[in-house]
Design an enzyme around this catalytic site. Structure first.
Site, PDB file in Angstrom:
ATOM      1  N   ASP A 122       0.891  -1.024   0.107  1.00 41.05           N
ATOM      2  CA  ASP A 122       0.145  -0.033  -0.053  1.00 41.05           C
ATOM      3  C   ASP A 122       0.927   1.095  -0.023  1.00 41.05           C
ATOM      4  O   ASP A 122       1.577   1.752   1.105  1.00 41.05           O
ATOM      5  CB  ASP A 122      -0.915   0.132   1.447  1.00 41.05           C
ATOM      6  N   LYS A 125       2.591  11.550  -3.582  1.00 37.65           N
ATOM      7  CA  LYS A 125       1.671  10.834  -4.146  1.00 37.65           C
ATOM      8  C   LYS A 125       0.689  12.006  -4.823  1.00 37.65           C
ATOM      9  O   LYS A 125       0.337  11.498  -5.976  1.00 37.65           O
ATOM     10  CB  LYS A 125       0.758  10.005  -3.421  1.00 37.65           C
ATOM     11  N   GLU A 147      -7.040   0.606  -4.477  1.00 41.30           N
ATOM     12  CA  GLU A 147      -7.157   0.551  -3.007  1.00 41.30           C
ATOM     13  C   GLU A 147      -8.617  -0.186  -2.263  1.00 41.30           C
ATOM     14  O   GLU A 147      -8.535  -0.833  -1.590  1.00 41.30           O
ATOM     15  CB  GLU A 147      -6.787   1.871  -2.321  1.00 41.30           C
ATOM     16  N   ASP A 188     -13.214   5.177   1.404  1.00 38.62           N
ATOM     17  CA  ASP A 188     -11.611   5.291   1.543  1.00 38.62           C
ATOM     18  C   ASP A 188     -11.204   6.848   1.476  1.00 38.62           C
ATOM     19  O   ASP A 188     -11.161   7.353   0.482  1.00 38.62           O
ATOM     20  CB  ASP A 188     -10.875   4.336   0.615  1.00 38.62           C
TER      21      ASP A 188
END
Lengths: 172, 653
Positions: free
Chosen positions: B13, B74, B174, B196
């Protein structure tokens, strides 16, 4: 790029006979069972068998995506029967475009109002119209001698309603 | 099958804030722990003068070295500088610059570092952790990305893996990974929603779980919405306290961000928080108080945006809220009470929080790795493409060829023709997004079809096939129908790197960075050794010390050994030598110290003291002023940086 082992068209790909009337339950189950058999995740490490699994799986998924939506399914069937594409025949019933202009104004008014119940009401109206169009398509495909231009026109009308529904959802 | 193909496959992850690595062990997924038994590795990299810090060490360093400490990388993956909002850029203390191709990069010292390279450093750290824990080289991984990542962002993630020495077998969304972990936890069939909310991205996916198959029905999200945005609200509150004429610099921003994060976390349990940042350099003492109600009011628009995505995903899945059996919360930001309350209100049911929201994605990635390993054949993930793919048509419009939420892998074909006689090439512009116009969609690349037969306009028919693979990555091929020849396709990606660029980056970047770094360290160590050799010789040369002959001989031997090995290319060996040298000269340093301490009060460096002192030989002039030696540095290990100016006397005590 079509893999012959899965058949010539989307219906054959999922092991079904071409028809407008397909059960969504059956389609869903076939998609799952074909995926279980063909998905690249179950194809192991060999690059060639993986590549093949990607192709086959893509074909199954494409078939499922097209067939599960009644309007795309009708469009696809019309193509199989040699009917005109949307770009070849854009006809709609007389007065329809005027109605569309009015509905588009309505849509903007509902969105601008910020009132959830007005948006919901309009949405239900659009969904109702699309339901009627779907029923018309079912009837048009039910007869032996298909009226292909009529099917084309129904699909052209549906495309406008789908556009309105999409814009309503994106704007809400 | 090669040896490599039988090695372990791990699940990673790669998060905005934290990263984790997991794998299935005896039928159950577990995360692998690193230093201090910690599973999470902060996705932070810090370039200090001495070394490259990663994870907790880098984060601890962030306050001292804000310009060279990179976090939330990211957010920059696969994006151009123009994609970033001003607010985003301003909230990052490090410098974001454009690469030659306009892609967002980070400026670290003299180097421009791509987000792929920064992510690769984090991935490599995790890979090394796994190799250590498992006792075998780990080279294959499943890496997760936000479901709403577009093609360019996925490609960037895959490249980061490659740079880290990982063969990324699969990119997994994810929320889908989270659903897999959830599904193992509770095995009833039905439709579930995964909500999420991470540090920088929001995703929602609607899945149908049936007999071990996890079929995604729809996904929606926002790649620029997350807990960082909540922090920003609290940061603004604190920064508003400053005088208008003070511009917050990197160091201040970093301190303010840290204070805001902590305040946010505290607000989960208390109703009011006072948080502050003191900055003596800028003469600032910022204090703000925020109640939970105020915080909730500030973040409510963001939370509402997430619920709009939920509504859209459920619509796209052609389901109603009543048909959703469970809502699974993922991501650290779902700990915020308002988020939980709003999600519960929206879905009319209590969200499921049985699995640690920080670990659930990594655990799911571990399960997916196990599936790819052929060990969990009863399980299968069927994912979708998050955004529609289209091609530019006449007049700047976009014709959709693959609709969003189509299951992947998937394919579509379109036929193109020539517009003028004897036209031998065609350009096809591929875009991703839901909007109607080219300018509102994201350009994925232009495909140049060359080598077409020279025929009258409209006679050439090129069938272009688009294949989206199981990773959500697009592949294009084309066939000219009249002659049946494969048209030559040259791909010019708008965001991702070209093959040449990838080759170059792979060559240059990561290993190179370490090499550069190592070389830099060696140079610093050599300089330091030379300075110490000069100083030592000077002191020994005067004979003005209390050391006995044995001690002097030992030091002289040490000096000789250091001189003989100064060209050592092995940085670690050089460092060890340096450490021994420092240790050997400690008695000598003590001798000099008392005098230096006195002189230092007058603001002089050891070097200056040595040069001026009667200790210095008359001819001794080879030491340059720049190479000043801090006496404070004599005993404290690794210090390759060139010191500047005098050390304040109080530090000598």
């Amino acid at each position: 790029m079509r893999q012959p082992e899965l058949g010539e068209d989307h219906f054959q790909t999922l092991g079904m006979a071409p028809s407008f009337d397909v059960s969504s339950q059956e389609l869903s189950e076939r998609h799952l069972s074909y995926s279980r058999r063909l998905h690249p995740d179950h194809a192991g490490d060999d690059p060639a068998s993986r590549a093949k699994a990607v192709m086959l799986s893509a074909q199954v998924n494409e078939a499922y995506s097209v067939l599960k939506d009644p309007f795309q399914r009708a469009e696809y069937l019309l193509g199989l029967e040699g009917g005109p594409a949307a770009s070849e025949d854009k006809r709609v019933p007389a007065g329809f475009l005027e109605e569309m202009l009015e509905l588009r104004d309505d849509l903007e008014g509902h969105l601008a109002s910020g009132k959830q119940e007005r948006v919901t009401g309009f949405r239900e109206f659009l969904e109702g119209r699309l339901g009627t169009l779907r029923d018309e398509l079912r009837d048009l495909f039910a007869v032996e001698a298909r009226n292909l231009p009529e099917i084309r026109q129904t699909l052209n009308v549906a495309a406008y309603f789908r556009g309105l529904l999409r814009d309503l959802r994106d704007g809400a | 099958m090669s040896e490599q193909d039988t090695g372990p496959i791990v699940g990673i992850d790669l998060g905005t804030t934290n990263s984790l690595i997991a794998l299935v062990d005896q039928g159950k997924p577990r995360v692998l722990k690193g230093e201090a038994e910690r599973a999470t590795l902060p996705s932070v990299v810090s370039w200090t003068e001495e070394q490259l810090l990663i994870g907790d060490a880098a984060r601890d360093h962030a306050l001292d070295n804000p310009e060279n400490t990179v976090y939330s990388i990211k957010r920059l993956m696969g994006r151009s500088l123009g994609d970033l909002s001003d607010a985003e850029r301003e909230s990052l203390p490090y410098q974001v610059v454009a690469s030659e191709r306009g892609l967002a990069c980070v400026r670290v010292g003299e180097r421009t570092v791509s987000p792929e390279e920064v992510s690769a450093i984090v991935l490599r750290e995790l890979r090394e952790r796994a190799s250590r824990v498992l006792g075998t080289e780990v080279t294959r991984a499943v890496v997760t990305v936000p479901a709403y990542f577009d093609d360019a962002q996925r490609q960037a993630t895959r490249l980061a893996g490659k740079l880290a020495g990982l063969d990324v077998l699969r990119i997994v969304n994810e929320p889908t990974a989270a659903a897999l972990a959830y599904g193992l936890d509770r095995t009833r069939d039905g439709c579930v929603v995964v909500y999420d909310l991470g540090g920088g991205t929001f995703d929602v996916s609607v899945l149908e779980i049936r007999e071990g198959i996890f079929r995604v029905r729809a996904t929606a999200g926002d790649t620029q919405l997350g807990g960082d945005d909540f922090d920003r609200k609290l940061m603004a509150r604190l920064l508003d306290q400053r005088a208008r004429d003070t511009t917050p610099d990197a160091k201040l921003l970093q301190a303010v961000k840290r204070a805001a994060e902590e305040a946010k976390i505290q607000l989960t349990d208390v109703d009011q928080v006072t948080y502050e940042v003191r900055d003596e350099r800028l003469g600032l003492d910022l204090t703000a108080t925020v109640t939970r109600a105020e915080f909730e009011k500030a973040i409510e628009p963001d939370v509402t945006r997430t619920l709009e995505c939920c509504r859209r995903a459920i619509d796209d899945a052609q389901l109603s809220k009543e048909e959703i059996r469970a809502v699974v919360l993922v991501g650290g930001s779902t700990r915020v009470p308002l988020v939980r309350a709003k999600v519960e209100e929206f879905f009319g049911k209590r969200p499921y929080t049985g699995i640690d929201p920080d670990q659930v994605v990594a655990l799911g990635a571990g399960v997916q790795a196990d599936i790819l390993h052929g060990k969990s054949r009863e399980l299968l993930l069927l994912d979708v493409i998050p955004l529609s793919l289209g091609i530019e048509t006449y007049g700047g419009a976009v014709a959709k060829i693959i609709m969003r939420n189509s299951p992947i892998p998937t394919q579509a074909a379109d036929t193109f023709t020539t517009h003028v006689d004897d036209q031998t090439a065609l350009d096809i512009h591929v875009l991703q997004g839901e909007r109607e116009l080219v300018k509102d969609c994201r350009s994925l690349g232009r495909f140049h079809l060359g080598g077409l037969p020279p025929l009258p306009a409209g006679m050439v028919r090129v069938e272009v096939s688009f294949l989206v693979d199981e990773n959500g990555v697009l592949n294009v091929s084309a066939v000219e129908k009249s002659t049946g020849t494969e048209a030559g396709i040259e791909v010019v990606p708008s965001y991702g790197l070209t093959d040449d660029e990838i080759a170059r980056v792979v060559q240059e970047s990561f290993q190179h960075a370490r090499d550069d770094f190592s070389a830099h360290q060696r140079i610093d160590l050599r300089n330091e050794c030379q300075t110490m050799i000069r100083a030592t010789k000077k002191i020994l040369g005067t004979g003005n010390h209390q050391l006995d002959d044995g001690a002097v001989a030992a030091i002289r031997d040490m000096v000789q050994e250091v001189e003989a090995n100064l060209d050592q290319e092995d940085t670690k060996a050089l460092k060890a030598l340096y450490d021994r040298f420092v240790e050997a000269t400690v008695p000598l340093a003590g001798e000099v110290m008392s005098e230096v301490a006195q002189k230092a009060i007058q603001g002089k460096t050891v070097e200056q003291v040595l040069n001026e002192s009667q200790l210095a030989p008359a001819e001794g002039g080879d030491a340059s002023g720049e190479d000043g030696l801090h006496c404070g540095d004599l005993g404290d290990g690794f210090h390759a940086a060139k010191p500047e100016g005098a050390t304040p006397p109080e530090e000598h005590a």
